[in-house]
Write a protein that holds these residues in place. Structure first.
Motif, PDB file in Angstrom:
ATOM      1  N   ARG A   7      60.192  19.592  44.120  1.00 13.68           N
ATOM      2  CA  ARG A   7      59.128  19.134  44.614  1.00 13.68           C
ATOM      3  C   ARG A   7      59.312  19.592  46.483  1.00 13.68           C
ATOM      4  NH1 ARG A   7      54.883  14.412  44.093  1.00 13.68           N
ATOM      5  NH2 ARG A   7      56.833  13.250  45.096  1.00 13.68           N
ATOM      6  N   SER A   8      58.445  20.105  47.014  1.00 16.27           N
ATOM      7  CA  SER A   8      58.586  20.605  48.466  1.00 16.27           C
ATOM      8  C   SER A   8      56.870  21.134  48.741  1.00 16.27           C
ATOM      9  CB  SER A   8      59.805  21.509  49.044  1.00 16.27           C
ATOM     10  OG  SER A   8      59.440  22.231  50.222  1.00 16.27           O
ATOM     11  N   ALA A   9      56.215  19.754  50.006  1.00 12.89           N
ATOM     12  CA  ALA A   9      54.875  20.458  50.391  1.00 12.89           C
ATOM     13  C   ALA A   9      53.964  20.911  49.685  1.00 12.89           C
ATOM     14  CB  ALA A   9      55.756  21.777  51.131  1.00 12.89           C
ATOM     15  N   GLY A  10      54.631  19.512  48.564  1.00  9.99           N
ATOM     16  CA  GLY A  10      53.574  19.528  47.861  1.00  9.99           C
ATOM     17  C   GLY A  10      53.264  20.337  45.990  1.00  9.99           C
ATOM     18  N   SER A  11      54.559  20.943  46.605  1.00  9.18           N
ATOM     19  CA  SER A  11      54.906  22.298  45.394  1.00  9.18           C
ATOM     20  C   SER A  11      55.858  21.830  44.747  1.00  9.18           C
ATOM     21  CB  SER A  11      54.365  23.622  45.756  1.00  9.18           C
ATOM     22  OG  SER A  11      52.947  24.138  46.385  1.00  9.18           O
ATOM     23  N   TRP A  12      56.040  22.237  43.101  1.00  8.02           N
ATOM     24  CA  TRP A  12      57.384  21.500  42.524  1.00  8.02           C
ATOM     25  C   TRP A  12      57.674  23.267  42.035  1.00  8.02           C
ATOM     26  CZ3 TRP A  12      59.470  17.178  40.734  1.00  8.02           C
ATOM     27  CH2 TRP A  12      58.310  16.193  41.437  1.00  8.02           C
TER      28      TRP A  12
END
Length: 407
Positions: free
Chosen positions: A128-133
């Motif tokens: 997950r990065s910046a709320g995105s998987w």
């Protein structure tokens, strides 16, 4: 914004009726759930993030390719954050049949994946990065072969991951193995392959795994040393370079077909081990039991045997186990208090060095054949309880309950 049907607020406070507790519960459902998906076949939770596998979800035209759902706790409660799919996906992969979660890493097993041969298995790494998987890696055993079931069990920490392949022929048929990976610059790199030093054909070493710090547990639930299929658990410790076997754990009263080690949990120097097919005194056949083992100065000893205070034959107490420093959760998926095989969750608390029964939790909307407690996960005082046979969106569409465990 997800549809309101994604989340059901079942109860806002704890109520006690006839010894059963309807604790604060939040039911999670897949927004696109359908009959047969078995959402909740596997579950993991870490802080305010929950991961729920649905291994029989159809993906486009691919039957049983599998999916997993990420939920996040925010100001308005638990909301679905993402749906994860394998790329590429294949029919029958059963992606999401086993899941693990730590910080911004999610691991999803697909034991029917065929990259290394039919049903050799694979594990998909998401981050997950910046709320995105997004999918980062597809892990397979370098020596993987057809039928290994690599990904049958998964556990991870911030640094290490262990993956079970219980049908690996290592070297004997279905003796089983486990693979350890290390996180290196946000990529998982193979480190070691573990096998039992006394492994035998059909032991299924790797049917379960747990890891905490530098200690790994590996279950071999069909090990025959104590009795036929009585089971065993192997402990490994990292010495800074290699994983060394530290102990082999077996129930002092282990008996035929107990399958000790089919599920394992670990917290520091304490291990919680399932023997869900154990026969228990007056309770009867397959009532189930769980065992506490403790480590002191590198030596492991059995310290307690836990059973349900109201256990009955075929309850399968210890179908699921979860553990932290002072709380042990043990499910009995075929408990009948709320209907035939509706299921229940038992809470044990550590008090003055002893684990004592605290309460029994059932779903406030339980119905027969739910099997509440198919699997369990625990983070701090929040439990995630798998109910893949629940039928809110069609037969066996599945559900998972977030349950607050009181102090």
């Amino acid at each position: 914004m997800m549809p309101a049907s994604v989340i059901t607020w079942l109860c806002c406070c704890s109520l006690v009726l006839s010894g059963q507790v309807y604790a604060q519960q939040h039911k999670l459902l897949a927004h696109d759930g359908k009959a047969g998906d078995q959402f909740g076949f596997s579950v993991a939770i870490d802080g305010t993030t929950a991961l729920v596998g649905a291994h029989q979800t159809d993906v486009n035209t691919l039957p049983d390719a599998g999916a997993a759902y990420v939920f996040s706790l925010g100001a308005t409660g638990w909301q679905q954050q993402a749906t994860l799919f394998a790329s590429p996906a294949n029919a029958g992969d059963t992606f999401g049949g086993n899941v693990a979660l730590k910080n911004h890493h999610a691991m999803l097993g697909a034991i029917k994946r065929d990259d290394k041969g039919e049903d050799a298995g694979a594990v998909f790494a998401f981050s997950r990065s910046a709320g995105s998987w997004s999918q980062q890696q597809i892990l397979t055993a370098s020596d993987g072969k057809a039928g290994d079931a690599f990904g049958q069990s998964i556990a991870l920490t911030e640094r290490f991951m262990v993956i079970g392949a219980p049908h690996s022929d290592a070297p004997l048929q279905d003796s089983g193995s486990a693979y350890v990976y290390v996180l290196d610059r946000d990529k998982w790199r193979f480190h070691s392959k573990l096998t039992a030093n006394d492994g035998a054909e059909g032991d299924l070493f790797g049917i379960s795994v747990a890891i905490d710090g530098t200690t790994i547990l590996v279950g071999a639930d069909l090990n025959d040393e104590r009795a036929e299929k009585a089971g065993a658990v192997y402990v490994y410790e990292f010495d800074g370079t290699q994983w060394q076997q530290q102990a082999k754990l077996m129930a002092e009263d282990g008996a035929t077909a107990d399958i000790f080690g089919v599920r394992v949990a670990l917290a520091g120097d304490t291990a919680l081990i399932s023997a869900r097919r154990a026969d228990v005194g007056s309770a009867g056949k397959d009532a189930g039991a769980a065992y506490i083992f403790s480590r002191s100065k590198g030596q492991w000893t059995q310290s307690q045997k836990l059973v349900a205070p109201d256990g009955k034959a075929d309850d399968r107490f210890a179908r699921g186990v979860a553990l932290n420093n002072d709380t042990a959760l043990i499910s009995a998926m075929q408990h009948d208090a709320s209907g035939n095989n509706a299921g229940a969750l038992y809470v044990f608390k550590k008090q003055q060095g002893q684990w004592r029964y605290s309460s029994k939790i059932v779903a406030s909307d339980a119905v027969a054949e739910d099997r509440f407690g198919w699997n369990l996960a625990l983070s701090n005082n929040t439990a995630l309880v798998a109910v893949p046979h629940r039928s809110d969106k069609g037969a066996a569409s599945g559900a998972a309950y977030v349950v607050q465990i009181t102090e």
